[in-house]
Design a protein around this motif. Structure first.
Motif, PDB file in Angstrom:
ATOM      1  N   THR A   1     -14.035  -2.187   8.616  1.00  0.00           N
ATOM      2  CA  THR A   1     -15.080  -1.792   7.669  1.00  0.00           C
ATOM      3  C   THR A   1     -16.095  -0.836   8.273  1.00  0.00           C
ATOM      4  O   THR A   1     -16.922  -0.271   7.570  1.00  0.00           O
ATOM      5  CB  THR A   1     -15.838  -3.026   7.134  1.00  0.00           C
ATOM      6  OG1 THR A   1     -16.193  -3.853   8.231  1.00  0.00           O
ATOM      7  CG2 THR A   1     -14.987  -3.805   6.174  1.00  0.00           C
TER       8      THR A   1
ATOM      9  N   SER B   1     -11.603   9.549   3.172  1.00  0.00           N
ATOM     10  CA  SER B   1     -12.917   9.559   2.545  1.00  0.00           C
ATOM     11  C   SER B   1     -13.353   8.185   2.036  1.00  0.00           C
ATOM     12  O   SER B   1     -14.435   8.045   1.488  1.00  0.00           O
ATOM     13  CB  SER B   1     -12.922  10.559   1.396  1.00  0.00           C
ATOM     14  OG  SER B   1     -11.959  10.162   0.450  1.00  0.00           O
ATOM     15  N   LEU B   2     -12.524   7.164   2.222  1.00  0.00           N
ATOM     16  CA  LEU B   2     -12.910   5.832   1.733  1.00  0.00           C
ATOM     17  C   LEU B   2     -14.187   5.350   2.422  1.00  0.00           C
ATOM     18  O   LEU B   2     -14.319   5.452   3.637  1.00  0.00           O
ATOM     19  CB  LEU B   2     -11.787   4.827   1.996  1.00  0.00           C
ATOM     20  CG  LEU B   2     -10.505   5.017   1.205  1.00  0.00           C
ATOM     21  CD1 LEU B   2      -9.451   4.012   1.657  1.00  0.00           C
ATOM     22  CD2 LEU B   2     -10.758   4.879  -0.288  1.00  0.00           C
ATOM     23  N   ASP B   3     -15.118   4.832   1.628  1.00  0.00           N
ATOM     24  CA  ASP B   3     -16.366   4.355   2.217  1.00  0.00           C
ATOM     25  C   ASP B   3     -16.213   2.909   2.709  1.00  0.00           C
ATOM     26  O   ASP B   3     -15.147   2.303   2.565  1.00  0.00           O
ATOM     27  CB  ASP B   3     -17.532   4.498   1.230  1.00  0.00           C
ATOM     28  CG  ASP B   3     -17.360   3.610   0.003  1.00  0.00           C
ATOM     29  OD1 ASP B   3     -16.433   2.774  -0.022  1.00  0.00           O
ATOM     30  OD2 ASP B   3     -18.162   3.751  -0.935  1.00  0.00           O
TER      31      ASP B   3
ATOM     32  N   LYS C   1     -13.737  -2.481   2.910  1.00  0.00           N
ATOM     33  CA  LYS C   1     -13.938  -3.930   2.814  1.00  0.00           C
ATOM     34  C   LYS C   1     -12.917  -4.543   1.840  1.00  0.00           C
ATOM     35  O   LYS C   1     -12.379  -5.606   2.091  1.00  0.00           O
ATOM     36  CB  LYS C   1     -15.355  -4.221   2.335  1.00  0.00           C
ATOM     37  CG  LYS C   1     -15.690  -5.690   2.271  1.00  0.00           C
ATOM     38  CD  LYS C   1     -17.004  -5.932   1.571  1.00  0.00           C
ATOM     39  CE  LYS C   1     -16.844  -5.988   0.074  1.00  0.00           C
ATOM     40  NZ  LYS C   1     -16.045  -7.139  -0.377  1.00  0.00           N
ATOM     41  N   GLU C   2     -12.661  -3.850   0.746  1.00  0.00           N
ATOM     42  CA  GLU C   2     -11.686  -4.346  -0.218  1.00  0.00           C
ATOM     43  C   GLU C   2     -10.289  -4.419   0.408  1.00  0.00           C
ATOM     44  O   GLU C   2      -9.517  -5.325   0.122  1.00  0.00           O
ATOM     45  CB  GLU C   2     -11.648  -3.446  -1.455  1.00  0.00           C
ATOM     46  CG  GLU C   2     -12.717  -3.775  -2.473  1.00  0.00           C
ATOM     47  CD  GLU C   2     -12.574  -5.187  -3.006  1.00  0.00           C
ATOM     48  OE1 GLU C   2     -11.535  -5.501  -3.596  1.00  0.00           O
ATOM     49  OE2 GLU C   2     -13.506  -5.992  -2.804  1.00  0.00           O
ATOM     50  N   ILE C   3      -9.976  -3.435   1.243  1.00  0.00           N
ATOM     51  CA  ILE C   3      -8.678  -3.447   1.924  1.00  0.00           C
ATOM     52  C   ILE C   3      -8.623  -4.627   2.892  1.00  0.00           C
ATOM     53  O   ILE C   3      -7.628  -5.335   2.980  1.00  0.00           O
ATOM     54  CB  ILE C   3      -8.438  -2.100   2.645  1.00  0.00           C
ATOM     55  CG1 ILE C   3      -8.326  -0.984   1.601  1.00  0.00           C
ATOM     56  CG2 ILE C   3      -7.185  -2.167   3.511  1.00  0.00           C
ATOM     57  CD1 ILE C   3      -8.217   0.413   2.170  1.00  0.00           C
ATOM     58  N   VAL C   4      -9.717  -4.856   3.602  1.00  0.00           N
ATOM     59  CA  VAL C   4      -9.797  -6.007   4.510  1.00  0.00           C
ATOM     60  C   VAL C   4      -9.594  -7.309   3.738  1.00  0.00           C
ATOM     61  O   VAL C   4      -8.824  -8.175   4.142  1.00  0.00           O
ATOM     62  CB  VAL C   4     -11.161  -6.039   5.236  1.00  0.00           C
ATOM     63  CG1 VAL C   4     -11.378  -7.373   5.933  1.00  0.00           C
ATOM     64  CG2 VAL C   4     -11.252  -4.902   6.226  1.00  0.00           C
TER      65      VAL C   4
ATOM     66  N   PHE D   1       0.806  -1.215   0.000  1.00  0.00           N
ATOM     67  CA  PHE D   1       0.000   0.000   0.000  1.00  0.00           C
ATOM     68  C   PHE D   1       0.847   1.277   0.000  1.00  0.00           C
ATOM     69  O   PHE D   1       0.314   2.380  -0.121  1.00  0.00           O
ATOM     70  CB  PHE D   1      -0.959   0.001   1.192  1.00  0.00           C
ATOM     71  CG  PHE D   1      -2.079  -0.990   1.052  1.00  0.00           C
ATOM     72  CD1 PHE D   1      -3.270  -0.629   0.451  1.00  0.00           C
ATOM     73  CD2 PHE D   1      -1.931  -2.296   1.487  1.00  0.00           C
ATOM     74  CE1 PHE D   1      -4.301  -1.541   0.299  1.00  0.00           C
ATOM     75  CE2 PHE D   1      -2.957  -3.223   1.343  1.00  0.00           C
ATOM     76  CZ  PHE D   1      -4.145  -2.848   0.747  1.00  0.00           C
ATOM     77  N   GLY D   2       2.138   1.120   0.200  1.00  0.00           N
ATOM     78  CA  GLY D   2       3.027   2.262   0.076  1.00  0.00           C
ATOM     79  C   GLY D   2       2.979   3.269   1.209  1.00  0.00           C
ATOM     80  O   GLY D   2       3.392   4.413   1.033  1.00  0.00           O
ATOM     81  N   PHE D   3       2.480   2.879   2.369  1.00  0.00           N
ATOM     82  CA  PHE D   3       2.504   3.814   3.498  1.00  0.00           C
ATOM     83  C   PHE D   3       3.904   3.861   4.091  1.00  0.00           C
ATOM     84  O   PHE D   3       4.603   2.852   4.122  1.00  0.00           O
ATOM     85  CB  PHE D   3       1.504   3.394   4.576  1.00  0.00           C
ATOM     86  CG  PHE D   3       0.078   3.530   4.153  1.00  0.00           C
ATOM     87  CD1 PHE D   3      -0.475   4.793   3.953  1.00  0.00           C
ATOM     88  CD2 PHE D   3      -0.711   2.414   3.925  1.00  0.00           C
ATOM     89  CE1 PHE D   3      -1.786   4.927   3.534  1.00  0.00           C
ATOM     90  CE2 PHE D   3      -2.027   2.541   3.503  1.00  0.00           C
ATOM     91  CZ  PHE D   3      -2.565   3.809   3.309  1.00  0.00           C
TER      92      PHE D   3
ATOM     93  N   MET E   1     -17.359   0.134   1.624  1.00  0.00           N
ATOM     94  CA  MET E   1     -17.063  -0.878   0.606  1.00  0.00           C
ATOM     95  C   MET E   1     -15.590  -0.857   0.213  1.00  0.00           C
ATOM     96  O   MET E   1     -14.977  -1.897   0.007  1.00  0.00           O
ATOM     97  CB  MET E   1     -17.940  -0.652  -0.637  1.00  0.00           C
ATOM     98  CG  MET E   1     -19.383  -1.067  -0.464  1.00  0.00           C
ATOM     99  SD  MET E   1     -19.556  -2.797   0.008  1.00  0.00           S
ATOM    100  CE  MET E   1     -19.456  -3.588  -1.604  1.00  0.00           C
ATOM    101  N   ALA E   2     -15.024   0.341   0.109  1.00  0.00           N
ATOM    102  CA  ALA E   2     -13.601   0.443  -0.220  1.00  0.00           C
ATOM    103  C   ALA E   2     -12.761  -0.169   0.907  1.00  0.00           C
ATOM    104  O   ALA E   2     -11.783  -0.868   0.663  1.00  0.00           O
ATOM    105  CB  ALA E   2     -13.214   1.895  -0.457  1.00  0.00           C
TER     106      ALA E   2
ATOM    107  N   ALA F   1      -5.523  10.834   2.388  1.00  0.00           N
ATOM    108  CA  ALA F   1      -5.910   9.994   1.239  1.00  0.00           C
ATOM    109  C   ALA F   1      -6.900   8.897   1.602  1.00  0.00           C
ATOM    110  O   ALA F   1      -7.703   8.486   0.775  1.00  0.00           O
ATOM    111  CB  ALA F   1      -4.662   9.370   0.612  1.00  0.00           C
ATOM    112  N   VAL F   2      -6.859   8.383   2.821  1.00  0.00           N
ATOM    113  CA  VAL F   2      -7.739   7.263   3.163  1.00  0.00           C
ATOM    114  C   VAL F   2      -9.027   7.717   3.851  1.00  0.00           C
ATOM    115  O   VAL F   2      -9.971   6.948   3.986  1.00  0.00           O
ATOM    116  CB  VAL F   2      -7.042   6.234   4.091  1.00  0.00           C
ATOM    117  CG1 VAL F   2      -5.806   5.675   3.418  1.00  0.00           C
ATOM    118  CG2 VAL F   2      -6.693   6.845   5.444  1.00  0.00           C
TER     119      VAL F   2
END
Ligand code: SF4
Ligand SMILES: [Zn+2]
Ligand SMILES: [Zn+2]
Lengths: 408, 348
Positions: free
Chosen positions: A318, A194-196, A201-204, A166-168, A198-199, A191-192
């Motif tokens: 999430t 505003s992630l909703d 969830k994708e990271i999870v 993820f480049g952190f 569902m986004a 950058a992170v």
């Protein structure tokens, strides 16, 4: 309140009222919801807003809660009702707790008692009582070193993904000991935010390795073709890279036992390890070794996925309104504090010294049952039905864990 | 009216009228709603109506780049017409059609232009130096921009787990970037349609009525697939069966498990009363809590929001999806499973 609780309350009071107690400021406190569990009344005060951090500090000194939380979310009006708060964004948070992961100690230090029939046993708390099938238990847990080591291993895998995939940067990753049996990782980057859900969830799913196309056997199987006819291939990035590296490491060191653990009965993988690594993994000619089928590769890939994925609590990450324990505050189940340390110190940071909040004094307690444990640089126990004079931190922990009472 | 804008040609603006720059371009024309019907702008109005009609009839929008000025001006007017219909289905259709059209046009553009359009949406995107084993595709985009536009797509290929992710960036080819921009365009257009205009001139209302009528005839009931009236347990998906069995045998349900089960049963038409009756038979039943939760989910409390049970991908993330079967392959939502299965039960 009984004497033992009173004693713990006293110590918590001293902690929150001592001006030298260091409680790091929360980022943008004015946009967060704060919540705390009342020590004596045992109810949760929610939807509190503090315009300035120093107001929060004085509120803590005044109320002395047993546990303190803040939202990972930022709100326009943090003190309004949930549906009127006006969500502005949220930190990306991860929670790894030994409660939710298999550990090498098998949790033999945890004890549970069925509230219905009184059946009592040690180990992992079952879903239903073996004696009467009821589902409610009184649990006495224990933060053992093996539990914490397991949580630490899962955290290490998570941090590795957050950094490399993820480049952190290390500065982006705020890593904490949770105060009980786990770790928290917070990312507060713009950058992170505003992630909703569902986004997130994708990271999870990424962190837990869910949905990897290569392991998705269904389509072929269901269309009547066998799994064997599926082509095996991996690219060099993200999870595909992780699988390749994991397979390579596995092959370099594997014994027959390891193969068995991975569910592979065919020993061909152990014969020409070098050739297999070179041809199959490095050159991508997965079908070039006769005795090693696509099925074997799939089995191995699945095993690697399971061991390389990080067992985070999926619900926490999430949930974009989540309340999370506040840095620098005490955990009501241990009297240890949640404390931040640099990501690079994950392996060396020792919670049993670094998270100790009470450093002065001793007190006499009657311990019903405690394993040997380390705290604040001392090794203590094991104890069984005996009165001992313990450092305050140890006494508080045993009382919180309901394994001791104040002796008089 | 010869105006050259900084980044895009007038042709571009006609093809991609949702760009920020288009608004700049239109400003000098100073379009006012009232002017539109009076100032001999009936041509614009005509083209605008055509745009909307095309989306309803063909889900596409033709591009008329012969007359770029007309084409550009007709876009905001078409938006006004769609707003005037006050119909969410038409709004959705319109946004989707603009987006799909843009996406298929984009796929044929040079990559530099795609880049420019992506930047218009504030993406963190770059062209890679050259295709090689280090950079397998022409574009890299930051993962948050990727997630914003893929997290609700169902194809496994878009899952982050399968992406070419490295140090926060994801490698994508031109076709994929165009596809993700489609999502971005759709959202931008939807947002512009999500406003209330207090009063339209009579002519607008008239056209809006015509559009609504066309929509009624074309779209009809087909998209309003109805939920069967009676509860058929044989049509429950495996995940719900598992939760139901757990609850019935008094196993502990996780919070999300309990929510999923309750919301599902509410969604398929069980009344809060009958649900409460059902839950009473479960042993760890807590009357107050259960009633509260049911009424909350059914939208009879608090904010009045009616909750929908979570879709499959969410249940998978939290380990609630269990014993997937053949039917599961063709659906993305337990409710869709239920509808479909029931249809086969009825017809078989
Ligand atoms: S795929 Fe969907 S419907 Fe099928 S069991 Fe999983 S969550 Fe339920
Ligand atoms: Zn029991
Ligand atoms: Zn342990």
């Amino acid at each position: 309140m009984e004497a033992s609780r009173e004693f713990v309350y006293q110590k918590f009071t001293e902690y929150y009222q001592d001006p030298s107690t260091l409680i790091p400021a929360t980022t943008m406190p004015e946009q967060r919801e704060f919540a705390y569990l009342m020590f004596k009344e045992r109810f949760m005060v929610r939807h509190r807003r503090f315009a300035e951090f120093k107001n929060l500090r004085s509120a803590l000194a005044e109320t002395v809660p047993s546990d303190v939380y803040h939202s990972c979310a930022y709100y326009e009006n943090p003190d309004f009702d949930m549906d009127k708060k006006g969500w502005l964004g949220a930190d990306l948070v991860f929670d790894i707790d030994a409660d939710h992961i298999p550990t090498n100690c098998d949790k033999i230090h945890d004890e549970f008692t069925c509230t219905k029939c009184g059946f009592s046993c040690r180990g992992i708390i079952p879903e239903t009582c073996p004696a009467c099938e009821a589902t409610k238990f009184e649990a006495k847990t224990w933060p053992c070193e093996l539990c914490i080591q397991s949580a630490r291993d899962e955290t290490a895998k998570l941090l590795d993904m957050l950094e490399n995939d993820f480049g952190f940067s290390q500065d982006d990753l705020h890593v904490y000991f949770s105060g009980h049996r786990g770790y928290h990782v917070h990312i507060e980057n713009e950058a992170v935010r505003s992630l909703d859900a569902m986004a997130r969830k994708e990271i999870v799913d990424y962190v837990t390795g869910l949905g990897l196309g290569i392991l998705d056997k269904e389509p072929e199987e269901k269309r009547g073709k066998s799994v064997a006819s599926k082509k095996f291939s991996l690219h060099n990035f993200g999870w595909n890279r992780r699988l390749k590296l994991g397979m390579q490491n596995f092959l370099l060191n594997a014994t027959k036992e390891d193969l068995k653990k991975a569910g592979i009965r065919n020993n061909a993988l152990l014969k020409n390890r070098e050739t297999i690594i070179k041809r199959c993994i490095n050159e991508g000619r997965w079908e070039s070794i006769n005795d090693v089928s696509v099925q074997t590769w799939l089995k191995l890939a699945e095993y690697i996925r399971d061991s390389q994925s990080s067992k985070i609590d999926t619900v926490v990450t999430t949930d974009i309104h989540r309340l999370i324990r506040m840095n620098g505050t005490l955990h009501g189940k241990t009297g240890l504090k949640k404390v931040e340390f640099p990501a690079k110190n994950l392996q060396t940071f020792d919670p049993f010294t670094g998270a100790v909040a009470f450093k002065k004094g001793t007190t006499k307690v009657l311990v019903s049952d405690a394993p040997e444990f380390r705290l604040g640089g001392e090794t203590l126990g094991p104890y069984k039905n005996q009165t001992v004079e313990l450092p305050v931190a140890a006494a508080v922990m045993l009382i919180c864990k309901r394994r001791a009472v104040v002796a008089n | 009216m010869q105006m050259e804008t900084a980044g895009f040609t007038r042709n571009d603006l006609a093809k991609y009228p949702f760009l920020k720059e288009t608004a700049e371009y239109i400003k000098p024309l100073d379009l006012q709603i009232d002017d539109l019907t009076s100032m001999g702008m009936d041509q614009i109005l005509k083209r605008a109506e055509e745009r909307v009609n095309e989306t309803i009839l063909y889900r596409r929008i033709t591009r008329n780049i012969q007359n770029t000025a007309l084409e550009i001006a007709s876009f905001p007017v078409a938006l006004l017409l769609v707003i005037a219909t006050e119909n969410s289905l038409i709004k959705k259709r319109y946004a989707l059609a603009e987006a799909k059209q843009a996406s298929s046009d984009l796929a044929n553009e040079p990559k530099e232009k795609i880049l420019k359009i992506a930047l218009d949406f504030d993406w963190k995107i770059k062209l890679t130096a050259k295709e090689s084993s280090d950079s397998p595709s022409e574009f890299i985009i930051y993962f948050t921009d990727y997630l914003r536009n893929t997290s609700h797509l169902h194809d496994k290929k878009w899952k982050l787990t399968n992406s070419i992710l490295s140090e926060g960036n994801i490698y994508l080819n031109k076709k994929d970037v165009a596809r993700l921009l489609e999502e971005e365009v759709r959202r931008r257009v939807e947002k512009r349609l999500d406003v209330k205009v207090p009063k339209f001139p009579a002519e607008f209302t008239l056209i809006a009525e015509r559009i609504k009528k066309l929509a009624q005839e074309t779209i009809g009931q087909s998209e309003l697939d109805e939920m069967p009236k009676v509860v058929v347990q044989a049509a429950f998906p495996p995940c719900i069966n598992a939760l139901y069995a757990d609850a019935a045998s008094s196993h502990h349900l996780s919070h999300i498990g309990r929510f999923t089960l309750t919301a599902f049963l509410v969604n398929i038409g069980m009344t809060p009363e009958s649900l409460n009756e059902l839950f009473k038979t479960f042993s760890d039943y807590n009357e107050r809590l259960t009633r509260y939760q049911i009424e909350h989910i059914a939208g009879e409390r608090g904010s009045g929001t009616h909750y929908t049970s979570p879709q499959c991908s969410i249940l998978q993330t939290h380990g609630v999806c269990k014993n997937k079967d053949d039917f599961c392959r063709r659906i993305y939502h337990p409710l869709a499973y239920y509808k479909r299965k029931q249809r086969t039960i009825n017809s078989g």
